[in-house]
Design a protein around this motif. Structure first.
Motif, short mmCIF file in Angstrom:
data_model
loop_
_atom_site.label_atom_id
_atom_site.label_comp_id
_atom_site.label_asym_id
_atom_site.label_seq_id
_atom_site.Cartn_x
_atom_site.Cartn_y
_atom_site.Cartn_z
N ARG A 98 40.04 39.30 26.43
CA ARG A 98 38.58 39.19 26.34
C ARG A 98 38.13 38.44 25.09
O ARG A 98 37.18 37.67 25.14
CB ARG A 98 37.91 40.56 26.43
CG ARG A 98 38.05 41.38 25.18
CD ARG A 98 37.37 42.72 25.26
NE ARG A 98 37.45 43.33 23.93
CZ ARG A 98 36.50 43.99 23.37
NH1 ARG A 98 35.37 44.21 24.00
NH2 ARG A 98 36.65 44.48 22.16
N HIS A 152 35.90 39.40 33.89
CA HIS A 152 37.22 39.94 33.60
C HIS A 152 38.09 38.87 32.95
O HIS A 152 38.04 37.70 33.35
CB HIS A 152 37.87 40.48 34.87
CG HIS A 152 37.17 41.68 35.38
ND1 HIS A 152 37.39 42.95 34.88
CD2 HIS A 152 36.21 41.83 36.32
CE1 HIS A 152 36.62 43.81 35.49
NE2 HIS A 152 35.88 43.16 36.38
N HIS A 205 39.17 31.14 35.12
CA HIS A 205 37.87 31.03 35.78
C HIS A 205 37.42 29.58 35.79
O HIS A 205 37.68 28.82 34.85
CB HIS A 205 36.81 31.88 35.05
CG HIS A 205 37.10 33.34 35.11
ND1 HIS A 205 37.19 34.04 36.29
CD2 HIS A 205 37.30 34.24 34.13
CE1 HIS A 205 37.43 35.31 36.04
NE2 HIS A 205 37.52 35.46 34.73
N VAL A 216 42.00 37.95 30.82
CA VAL A 216 43.34 38.31 30.40
C VAL A 216 43.29 38.77 28.95
O VAL A 216 43.92 39.74 28.57
CB VAL A 216 44.30 37.10 30.57
CG1 VAL A 216 45.67 37.40 29.98
CG2 VAL A 216 44.41 36.71 32.04
N ALA A 232 35.30 41.47 29.63
CA ALA A 232 36.04 42.73 29.67
C ALA A 232 37.53 42.45 29.77
O ALA A 232 37.95 41.54 30.48
CB ALA A 232 35.59 43.55 30.88
N GLN A 233 38.29 43.27 29.07
CA GLN A 233 39.75 43.18 29.16
C GLN A 233 40.16 43.68 30.53
O GLN A 233 39.85 44.81 30.89
CB GLN A 233 40.38 44.04 28.06
CG GLN A 233 41.86 43.82 27.90
CD GLN A 233 42.17 42.45 27.32
OE1 GLN A 233 41.48 41.96 26.44
NE2 GLN A 233 43.21 41.82 27.85
N SER A 234 40.84 42.87 31.29
CA SER A 234 41.27 43.25 32.62
C SER A 234 42.57 44.06 32.54
O SER A 234 43.48 43.68 31.82
CB SER A 234 41.49 42.01 33.49
OG SER A 234 41.91 42.40 34.78
N GLU A 243 45.85 41.65 36.95
CA GLU A 243 45.64 40.24 37.22
C GLU A 243 44.14 39.93 37.33
O GLU A 243 43.37 40.75 37.81
CB GLU A 243 46.32 39.88 38.54
CG GLU A 243 47.11 38.61 38.47
CD GLU A 243 47.87 38.37 39.77
OE1 GLU A 243 47.39 37.52 40.55
OE2 GLU A 243 48.90 39.02 39.96
N VAL A 244 43.76 38.74 36.91
CA VAL A 244 42.36 38.31 36.97
C VAL A 244 42.19 37.39 38.17
O VAL A 244 42.89 36.38 38.28
CB VAL A 244 41.94 37.60 35.67
CG1 VAL A 244 40.56 37.01 35.80
CG2 VAL A 244 42.02 38.56 34.49
N SER A 295 41.35 32.42 31.19
CA SER A 295 41.74 33.37 32.23
C SER A 295 41.82 32.74 33.61
O SER A 295 42.10 33.41 34.60
CB SER A 295 40.77 34.55 32.25
OG SER A 295 40.90 35.33 31.08
#
Length: 126
Positions: A15, A11, A114, A13, A51-53, A56-57, A112
């Protein structure tokens, strides 16, 4: 048939931004549109499907075993972009790498949030 990891959804913010960041950092081919995803294929056939979340991620941790040359590329890009990076997952050893298990490792964040990790030797050594 032995069980193999095939793909996971990452996921993001944005993609496009996250997938391009990842392919740039790891010197991989451009992502490929696959339905609502941007798929990035790794050397072992596994794909990361960005993937476009919708909201919130939640930060996840993704670790990658890389060659010494690939590590040089990743660390070089981190340095060129002026990204903070760490020697361990607790974000200690700021702007340093580790030498765990006789290899090299580094932790850094994607756009994002991660946690990405590049290591040249698997945990526990060869």
């Amino acid at each position: 048939m032995a069980i193999q990891f095939n793909h996971t959804i990452v996921h993001a913010v944005d993609r496009e931004k996250s997938a391009r960041f990842f392919t740039d950092m790891f010197a991989l081919p451009d992502p490929v549109e696959f339905g609502p995803f941007l798929a990035v294929r790794l050397a072992n056939g596994c794909t990361l499907d960005f993937a476009q979340s919708p909201g919130e991620v939640a930060p996840q941790h993704y670790a990658f075993l890389v060659s010494e040359e690939e590590f040089d590329h990743v660390h070089g890009r981190i340095t060129e972009l002026g990204l903070d990076h760490w020697a361990d997952p607790r974000q200690q050893g700021v702007n340093r790498i580790n030498h765990n298990d006789g290899g090299r490792g580094v932790y850094f964040l994607d756009p994002s949030g991660h946690y990405l990790e590049a290591i040249t030797v698997p945990y526990g050594g060869w």
